[in-house]
Design a protein around this motif. Structure first.
Motif, PDB file in Angstrom:
ATOM      1  N   ARG B 102     -48.707 -10.000 -12.128  1.00 47.48           N
ATOM      2  CA  ARG B 102     -49.922  -9.274 -12.546  1.00 47.48           C
ATOM      3  C   ARG B 102     -50.378  -9.567 -13.319  1.00 47.48           C
ATOM      4  O   ARG B 102     -51.774  -9.822 -13.318  1.00 47.48           O
ATOM      5  CB  ARG B 102     -49.773  -7.589 -11.518  1.00 47.48           C
ATOM      6  N   LYS B 103     -49.570  -9.679 -14.352  1.00 53.56           N
ATOM      7  CA  LYS B 103     -50.247 -10.200 -15.728  1.00 53.56           C
ATOM      8  C   LYS B 103     -50.013 -11.759 -16.314  1.00 53.56           C
ATOM      9  O   LYS B 103     -50.797 -12.128 -17.277  1.00 53.56           O
ATOM     10  CB  LYS B 103     -48.993  -9.654 -16.674  1.00 53.56           C
ATOM     11  N   GLY B 104     -50.402 -12.542 -15.300  1.00 54.56           N
ATOM     12  CA  GLY B 104     -50.693 -14.037 -14.954  1.00 54.56           C
ATOM     13  C   GLY B 104     -49.537 -14.341 -15.552  1.00 54.56           C
ATOM     14  O   GLY B 104     -49.131 -15.781 -16.409  1.00 54.56           O
ATOM     15  N   ARG B 105     -48.085 -13.824 -15.483  1.00 58.51           N
ATOM     16  CA  ARG B 105     -46.919 -14.749 -16.495  1.00 58.51           C
ATOM     17  C   ARG B 105     -45.888 -14.846 -14.871  1.00 58.51           C
ATOM     18  O   ARG B 105     -44.739 -15.109 -14.755  1.00 58.51           O
ATOM     19  CB  ARG B 105     -46.079 -13.912 -17.071  1.00 58.51           C
ATOM     20  N   LYS B 236     -50.912 -20.922 -11.666  1.00 54.63           N
ATOM     21  CA  LYS B 236     -51.735 -21.639 -12.959  1.00 54.63           C
ATOM     22  C   LYS B 236     -51.226 -22.491 -13.471  1.00 54.63           C
ATOM     23  O   LYS B 236     -49.709 -22.686 -13.897  1.00 54.63           O
ATOM     24  CB  LYS B 236     -52.832 -21.311 -13.863  1.00 54.63           C
ATOM     25  N   GLU B 239     -49.230 -21.890 -16.477  1.00 58.38           N
ATOM     26  CA  GLU B 239     -48.524 -20.774 -16.937  1.00 58.38           C
ATOM     27  C   GLU B 239     -47.349 -20.982 -16.109  1.00 58.38           C
ATOM     28  O   GLU B 239     -46.372 -19.558 -15.917  1.00 58.38           O
ATOM     29  CB  GLU B 239     -49.529 -20.176 -16.081  1.00 58.38           C
TER      30      GLU B 239
END
Lengths: 148, 509
Positions: B102-105, B236, B239
C-alpha cells in the motif's frame, strides 16, 4: 443454518461410524496380548473411537453459542448441491459412456459456476476436453473406453 | 565427503534435460497454483498427483516437490498484493507485506520474500543433506517396539500441534488408523472390514483419500462461498527491488527465520504456519522499530517467509529418513512414491540413495529456478489472481477426476475421492482437521506391525516396552502430553490470550 446443527450432525455421524466399526471389529479374531490377532488393533481403536466420539456428541448438545454460518447463502448451497449432483452423475456413467461424460461434467460445472451463455460453456468444455484427451493420450494415461 | 560426492552425482542426474524440464514444470505449476485463490500447496499437489503416474519415480518426486515449494512461494505473492494468503503459512506475511504494498513497496516486499525464501530453502537443503542420512542410519537400529513408540509419539504430537482441539485431532488420528486396518491382514491373510467389496481387500488407497480431503473439499468450499473479485495492487518497475536500507534490515531476519523454521519443520503439525508466527514475534521483539510492525516493516516479511520455507524443506527430513509424513504435503509426496511402488522408511536412503540425492539436488535447482522466475515475472504471476473462479473450478474438478481414475483405472477410487471430498468439506465447518486423519492412515500399517511384533517380542507385556530406552522416552513423553491435555483445564490458570499478530490476522487458537 447454524454451526451447532452441523457440528451435532457431524458428531452423530462420527459416533455412528465408530460404533459400526467396533461392532464389525468384534467379528475379527482378537488373539491375546502375547499373540495379538488381526482384530487386536481394530477392537482397541473401535473402543477408543466410540468413547471419544460419544464424548463429542454429548458435549455438542451443551454448546450454547449458536453461530450463523455466513458462507451458507441460498445461492452457495445451490451451487454446492449442483456440484455434488453433477459429480455423482459423472461417477455413475463415466465407465460406461467414457470421455463424453467429462465434456458434460465440465459444461454442467461451468453453468453452475456462473458461465451464463450456453455457447460459452459448450465451447469451453469442448476445448478443455480436447486438450485433456490429447495430453493424456500423449502421456499414455488411460481413459475408460466407454462407448467409443 | 560422502555427502558431497553423492550430491555431485545427484546434480549430474538432476541437470539432465528431462529432469530440468520436470523440475521447471513442477515449480511453475506450483507457483501458479499457489497464486490461484483457494488452492494451497496441498490442494495443488493433490490435484496434480496423478500426473506423476506417467513419469518415473525420480521425475515424479521432483515434480511433486517442485509443486510443494513452488506453491509456498506463490502464496506470498497474493499475501502481499491482494492481502489474501494463498495458504495458512503466508497469513503472517499479509500483516506487513500488504502494508508495504500500500506504501508503494510491493516490489521490495516480493523481492525480499523471494530472496529470503531462496536463502532459507537452500540452507535448509544443506541441513536435509546431512541430517536425513544420519537420522536414517540411527533408525536402522530400531526394532518393532521403537517404531511403534515413534508412531505413537508422532501421532500424539500431531494431535497437539494442529492448532485446533486436541481431542478432535486425536479422534481424527484414531479414524485414520481405523481406515488403515481395512483390507487383508498381512500376517494371517484374513479379510478385515471389507464387506465383501473386492476393491477394499487391498486397503483404502491413500491417493484418492488425500485428493478428496484436500483437493475436492477445497473445491466444494469455493463453490459454497460467495465469489469475490480481488483488488490487486499494481507494481511499478522502478519499485521492483529493495533499496539498500531494506536489504540491510532483511539480512538478519532471513538468517534468524531460517534457524527458527528448520527445527519446526521436523515436528508434526502445521510447522510452516507455527514457524512464521514465532519468527514474526522474534523479529518484533528484536527490532529497533517495533512500532513499525503491522504498518509495513520489512523484517515482518523477511523473517516469516524465510522461516516458512526452511520449515517446508526440513519437513522432508522425517519423511525421507523415517518415512514419517508429518505434514499433509509430505503425505502427498509419500502418495507419489507409493504410486511407483517405493515405500520411504529408514531403508529408503540406503536402498534408493540415487533417488534421494536426485531429489536433494533437484531442490537446489528448483530453488534457483523459483528465484529466477520470481524476480522478473512476479507481476505476471500476480495477474493470475484475476482468473475467474467460474473458469477455474470446472477445470480443476475435471483434471482431478480423470487424473484420479488414471492411477488404477478404477471408478471405485473416484467414489472414495468423492466421499472424502464431502467428508473433508464437512470437517472444515466443524473444526476437524484432515491432516491427522491422513497421517493416521499413512502410519497405520507401520504402527500395527510395530505393536503386534513388539507384543510378541515382549510376550504381551506392555511394561517391557518401557525397558527399552528409546521406546520408554517416546512413550513417556506421549503419555505426559495426553495427561497434560486432559488435566490442563482443571489447573488454576486461564488460557493465554491471543497474541497481537494472531488477532491482527484473524487467527483463532
Amino acid at each position: 443454518m447454524s454451526n451447532k446443527l452441523i457440528t451435532n450432525i457431524t458428531n452423530a455421524g462420527l459416533f455412528l461410524f465408530c460404533i459400526v466399526y467396533l461392532i464389525y471389529s468384534f467379528r475379527i479374531s482378537f488373539g491375546s496380548a502375547g499373540m495379538p490377532g488381526p482384530g487386536f488393533l481394530p477392537t482397541t481403536l473401535g473402543v477408543i473411537g466410540t468413547l471419544l466420539s460419544f464424548g463429542f456428541l454429548v458435549k455438542g448438545f451443551f454448546i450454547k453459542k449458536i453461530e450463523k454460518l455466513e458462507d451458507f447463502t441460498k445461492r452457495g448451497i445451490l451451487r454446492f448441491a449442483g456440484y455434488v449432483l453433477s459429480i455423482v452423475i459423472f461417477l455413475l456413467t463415466y465407465k460406461t459412456i467414457g470421455i463424453i461424460m467429462l465434456f458434460l461434467l465440465i459444461v454442467s460445472l461451468a453453468k453452475i459456476s456462473g458461465l451464463r451463455r450456453w455457447i460459452s460453456s459448450i465451447l469451453f468444455a469442448g476445448i478443455f476436453t480436447t486438450i485433456v484427451y490429447f495430453l493424456f493420450t500423449f502421456l499414455q494415461i488411460p481413459f475408460p473406453s466407454g462407448i467409443f | 565427503m560422502d555427502a558431497l560426492a553423492n550430491l555431485a552425482n545427484g546434480l549430474m542426474s538432476a541437470l539432465s534435460l528431462e529432469m530440468l524440464l520436470v523440475c521447471f514444470l513442477g515449480v511453475l505449476v506450483g507457483q501458479i497454483t499457489g497464486v490461484l485463490p483457494g488452492i494451497g500447496p496441498t490442494g495443488a499437489m493433490a490435484i496434480l498427483l496423478p500426473l506423476s503416474f506417467g513419469m518415473g519415480p525420480g521425475a515424479g518426486l521432483i515434480m511433486l516437490a517442485g509443486i510443494y515449494y513452488g506453491a509456498m512461494y506463490g502464496g506470498s505473492i497474493t499475501s502481499i498484493l491482494v492481502n489474501l494468503p494463498g495458504e495458512a503459512a503466508s497469513l503472517v506475511t499479509t500483516l506487513d507485506g500488504y502494508q508495504m504494498a500500500r506504501k508503494g513497496r510491493a516490489g521490495a516486499a516480493l523481492s525480499i520474500a523471494a530472496i529470503g525464501s531462496w536463502i532459507a530453502g537452500t540452507l535448509a537443503i544443506v541441513g536435509l543433506m546431512f541430517f536425513a542420512p544420519l537420522l536414517a542410519n540411527a533408525a536402522l537400529a530400531f526394532g518393532p517396539p521403537e517404531f511403534f513408540a515413534l508412531g505413537v509419539f508422532g501421532l500424539i504430537i500431531l494431535s497437539n500441534l494442529t492448532g485446533g482441539s486436541f481431542g478432535k485431532s486425536f479422534l481424527m488420528v484414531i479414524i485414520g488408523l481405523m481406515l488403515s486396518t481395512v483390507g487383508v491382514d498381512l500376517v494371517t491373510g484374513e479379510d478385515r472390514l471389507t464387506f465383501n467389496v473386492l476393491e477394499l481387500s487391498k486397503g483404502i488407497d491413500l491417493v484418492p483419500v488425500v485428493m478428496g480431503l484436500f483437493g475436492l473439499a477445497e473445491i466444494f468450499s469455493v463453490a459454497l462461498t460467495p465469489y469475490q473479485n480481488n483488488k490487486m495492487i499494481k507494481i511499478k518497475l522502478k519499485e521492483m527491488y529493495p533499496n539498500k536500507q531494506e536489504t540491510k534490515r532483511s539480512i538478519w531476519p532471513i538468517i534468524r527465520g531460517t534457524f527458527v523454521g528448520f527445527p519446526m519443520g521436523l515436528l508434526p503439525g502445521p510447522a510452516g504456519f507455527m514457524s512464521t508466527l514465532i519468527s514474526y514475534r522474534l523479529e518484533k521483539r528484536l527490532s529497533r522499530h517495533p512500532e513499525e510492525f503491522g504498518k509495513g516493516a520489512i523484517e515482518g516479511v523477511a523473517g516469516p517467509e524465510s522461516a516458512n520455507n526452511a520449515a517446508s524443506t526440513s519437513a522432508m527430513i522425517p519423511f525421507l529418513a523415517l518415512g514419517f509424513p508429518f505434514s499433509p504435503p509430505t503425505a502427498l509426496l509419500l502418495g507419489g512414491l507409493l504410486i511407483h511402488g517405493i515405500t520411504p522408511g529408514p531403508m529408503f536412503i540406503s536402498q534408493h540413495g540415487d533417488l534421494f540425492w536426485l531429489v536433494v539436488a533437484s531442490m537446489y535447482i528448483g530453488n534457483v529456478m523459483l528465484l529466477i522466475l520470481n524476480l522478473p515475472l512476479v507481476g505476471v504471476f500476480a495477474s493470475l489472481t484475476k482468473v475467474p473462479i467460474k473458469i477455474l473450478m470446472p477445470i480443476i474438478t475435471g483434471i482431478m477426476f480423470i487424473g484420479a481414475y488414471s492411477i488404477n483405472n478404477s471408478i471405485f477410487d473416484l467414489w472414495i475421492m468423492f466421499v472424502f471430498g464431502v467428508v473433508g468439506f464437512i470437517m472444515k465447518y466443524c473444526d476437524y482437521e484432515p491432516a491427522p486423519l491422513v497421517v493416521g492412515l499413512v502410519l497405520g500399517q507401520m504402527f500395527e506391525e510395530g505393536l503386534r511384533q513388539g507384543l510378541i517380542m515382549t510376550e504381551g507385556s506392555f511394561l517391557m516396552f518401557f525397558e527399552r530406552p528409546i521406546t520408554a522416552i517416546l512413550l513417556g513423553i506421549s503419555i505426559l502430553i495426553v495427561l497434560w491435555n486432559v488435566f490442563k483445564r482443571f489447573l488454576p490458570f486461564k488460557k493465554a490470550s491471543l497474541t497481537d499478530e494472531q488477532e491482527d490476522a484473524g487467527i483463532k487458537t
